[in-house]
Design a protein around this motif. Structure first.
Motif, PDB file in Angstrom:
ATOM      1  N   UNK A 191      43.019  36.787  51.191  1.00  0.00           N
ATOM      2  CA  UNK A 191      42.038  36.711  52.279  1.00  0.00           C
ATOM      3  C   UNK A 191      41.162  37.958  52.253  1.00  0.00           C
ATOM      4  N   UNK A 192      39.860  37.753  52.193  1.00  0.00           N
ATOM      5  CA  UNK A 192      38.940  38.880  52.163  1.00  0.00           C
ATOM      6  C   UNK A 192      38.800  39.542  53.520  1.00  0.00           C
ATOM      7  N   UNK A 193      38.143  40.705  53.519  1.00  0.00           N
ATOM      8  CA  UNK A 193      37.901  41.431  54.753  1.00  0.00           C
ATOM      9  C   UNK A 193      36.518  42.059  54.666  1.00  0.00           C
ATOM     10  N   UNK A 194      36.049  42.595  55.759  1.00  0.00           N
ATOM     11  CA  UNK A 194      34.677  43.111  55.812  1.00  0.00           C
ATOM     12  C   UNK A 194      34.427  44.271  54.849  1.00  0.00           C
ATOM     13  N   UNK A 195      35.459  45.046  54.522  1.00  0.00           N
ATOM     14  CA  UNK A 195      35.237  46.222  53.679  1.00  0.00           C
ATOM     15  C   UNK A 195      35.996  46.145  52.351  1.00  0.00           C
ATOM     16  N   UNK A 196      36.456  44.947  51.980  1.00  0.00           N
ATOM     17  CA  UNK A 196      37.308  44.847  50.784  1.00  0.00           C
ATOM     18  C   UNK A 196      36.737  43.915  49.716  1.00  0.00           C
ATOM     19  N   UNK A 197      35.422  43.761  49.661  1.00  0.00           N
ATOM     20  CA  UNK A 197      34.850  42.755  48.758  1.00  0.00           C
ATOM     21  C   UNK A 197      35.279  42.952  47.310  1.00  0.00           C
ATOM     22  N   UNK A 198      35.193  44.172  46.780  1.00  0.00           N
ATOM     23  CA  UNK A 198      35.557  44.419  45.380  1.00  0.00           C
ATOM     24  C   UNK A 198      37.059  44.277  45.174  1.00  0.00           C
ATOM     25  N   UNK A 199      37.826  44.888  46.047  1.00  0.00           N
ATOM     26  CA  UNK A 199      39.283  44.846  45.919  1.00  0.00           C
ATOM     27  C   UNK A 199      39.802  43.415  46.079  1.00  0.00           C
ATOM     28  N   UNK A 200      39.299  42.708  47.077  1.00  0.00           N
ATOM     29  CA  UNK A 200      39.736  41.331  47.292  1.00  0.00           C
ATOM     30  C   UNK A 200      39.337  40.431  46.132  1.00  0.00           C
ATOM     31  N   UNK A 201      38.133  40.624  45.610  1.00  0.00           N
ATOM     32  CA  UNK A 201      37.693  39.817  44.476  1.00  0.00           C
ATOM     33  C   UNK A 201      38.576  40.063  43.255  1.00  0.00           C
ATOM     34  N   UNK A 202      38.907  41.325  43.002  1.00  0.00           N
ATOM     35  CA  UNK A 202      39.734  41.650  41.834  1.00  0.00           C
ATOM     36  C   UNK A 202      41.140  41.078  41.978  1.00  0.00           C
ATOM     37  N   UNK A 203      41.696  41.168  43.175  1.00  0.00           N
ATOM     38  CA  UNK A 203      43.064  40.706  43.384  1.00  0.00           C
ATOM     39  C   UNK A 203      43.139  39.175  43.480  1.00  0.00           C
ATOM     40  N   UNK A 204      42.078  38.551  43.976  1.00  0.00           N
ATOM     41  CA  UNK A 204      42.025  37.086  43.969  1.00  0.00           C
ATOM     42  C   UNK A 204      41.935  36.583  42.533  1.00  0.00           C
ATOM     43  N   UNK A 205      41.131  37.274  41.726  1.00  0.00           N
ATOM     44  CA  UNK A 205      41.038  36.914  40.315  1.00  0.00           C
ATOM     45  C   UNK A 205      42.372  37.069  39.611  1.00  0.00           C
ATOM     46  N   UNK A 206      43.112  38.121  39.941  1.00  0.00           N
ATOM     47  CA  UNK A 206      44.419  38.339  39.335  1.00  0.00           C
ATOM     48  C   UNK A 206      45.392  37.226  39.708  1.00  0.00           C
ATOM     49  N   UNK A 207      45.308  36.743  40.936  1.00  0.00           N
ATOM     50  CA  UNK A 207      46.158  35.621  41.343  1.00  0.00           C
ATOM     51  C   UNK A 207      45.869  34.401  40.471  1.00  0.00           C
ATOM     52  N   UNK A 208      44.585  34.111  40.263  1.00  0.00           N
ATOM     53  CA  UNK A 208      44.213  32.966  39.420  1.00  0.00           C
ATOM     54  C   UNK A 208      44.688  33.141  37.989  1.00  0.00           C
ATOM     55  N   UNK A 209      44.486  34.328  37.426  1.00  0.00           N
ATOM     56  CA  UNK A 209      44.946  34.616  36.072  1.00  0.00           C
ATOM     57  C   UNK A 209      46.455  34.471  35.975  1.00  0.00           C
ATOM     58  N   UNK A 210      47.154  35.050  36.928  1.00  0.00           N
ATOM     59  CA  UNK A 210      48.611  35.061  36.902  1.00  0.00           C
ATOM     60  C   UNK A 210      49.195  33.656  37.019  1.00  0.00           C
ATOM     61  N   UNK A 211      48.639  32.856  37.916  1.00  0.00           N
ATOM     62  CA  UNK A 211      49.135  31.488  38.070  1.00  0.00           C
ATOM     63  C   UNK A 211      48.887  30.663  36.818  1.00  0.00           C
ATOM     64  N   UNK A 212      47.749  30.865  36.191  1.00  0.00           N
ATOM     65  CA  UNK A 212      47.451  30.148  34.947  1.00  0.00           C
ATOM     66  C   UNK A 212      48.404  30.582  33.831  1.00  0.00           C
ATOM     67  N   UNK A 213      48.674  31.880  33.745  1.00  0.00           N
ATOM     68  CA  UNK A 213      49.637  32.383  32.772  1.00  0.00           C
ATOM     69  C   UNK A 213      51.009  31.763  32.996  1.00  0.00           C
TER      70      UNK A 213
END
Length: 239
Positions: A147-169
């Motif tokens: 879940x994103x937040x008002x000040x976490x756009x880069x961090x949330x995007x990177x960690x959301x991407x990692x979730x997608x990568x990890x689940x695919x792996x």
């Protein structure tokens, strides 16, 4: 539950904070540990602590965001230390601020480190696991990736991407007897989280501690080989 004594683990970002806690927890279980980071002095000091627990330990200095550097250094590490049974993709950075205010370079560095870093390291380590016919990979994401937040756009995007990568792996590698787990902890008291705690008025003594998360990782690795935890979130009870 299986005994993990004698296995070899690689912990990225392992010289301090969460990574250090994970490395020490594994060493207490008799696991030989290699850690990575960008500060050779901190890595040397942590390796000495790990060795004092009676296991083999080493380190490699590189930036996980640099593809060529990752490949070269991990080839050397695997040749000298041996193939890894366990990979903990823990290395990460954070910076917080408004989407419009944050410098583009900072935004890109966070995504390169937190997402591409895990990809580069996994790409270098997994082939040996495939040859062995077994392995465990734990990718450390965050509730900020859920879940994103008002000040976490880069961090949330990177960690959301990692979730997608990890689940695919996970879906791909389970067929090769390699277990991949995605972990999404809430705020853990560390140097990296101090800015978040200031913003949210969180109490560093009441939020998760690195040792809490390290205990979870050890428990996951001890599951019988027939069982795999695909994902889990660990939260502070009352921060």
């Amino acid at each position: 539950m299986q005994n993990i004594k004698g296995k070899k683990a690689l912990v990225t970002g392992g010289s301090r904070g969460l990574g250090k806690a994970i490395a020490l927890a594994l060493a207490k279980e008799g696991v030989d540990v290699a850690i990575t980071g960008r500060n050779s002095k901190s890595l040397e000091e942590t390796v000495e602590e790990i060795k004092n627990l009676g296991v083999n330990a080493t380190y490699s200095v590189f930036n996980v965001a640099e593809k060529v550097e990752v490949k070269m250094q991990l080839e050397r590490l695997i040749e000298s230390f041996g193939a890894f049974d366990i990979l903990i993709n823990n290395a990460g950075i954070a910076a917080f601020g408004g989407f419009l205010e944050m410098e583009e370079n900072d935004w890109e560095d966070i995504v390169k480190t937190n997402l591409f870093g895990a990809y580069y390291v996994s790409k270098a380590v997994v082939p040996a696991m495939v040859e062995l016919g077994s392995g465990d990979i734990i990718n450390v994401s965050s509730t900020a990736g859920l879940k994103g937040n008002a000040v976490t756009s880069a961090y949330s995007a990177s960690k959301a991407g990692l979730i997608g990568l990890s689940e695919s792996m996970m879906f791909e590698l389970r067929k090769k007897n390699i277990r991949v787990t995605t972990l999404t902890p809430s705020t853990i008291a560390s140097e990296m989280s101090k800015d978040v705690l200031k913003i949210t008025d969180g109490d560093p003594e009441k939020v998760l501690q690195p040792e809490d998360f390290a205990e979870l990782i050890v428990d996951i690795l001890k599951f019988d080989k027939r069982a795999m935890l695909a994902s889990a979130s660990l939260w502070s009870t009352n921060p």
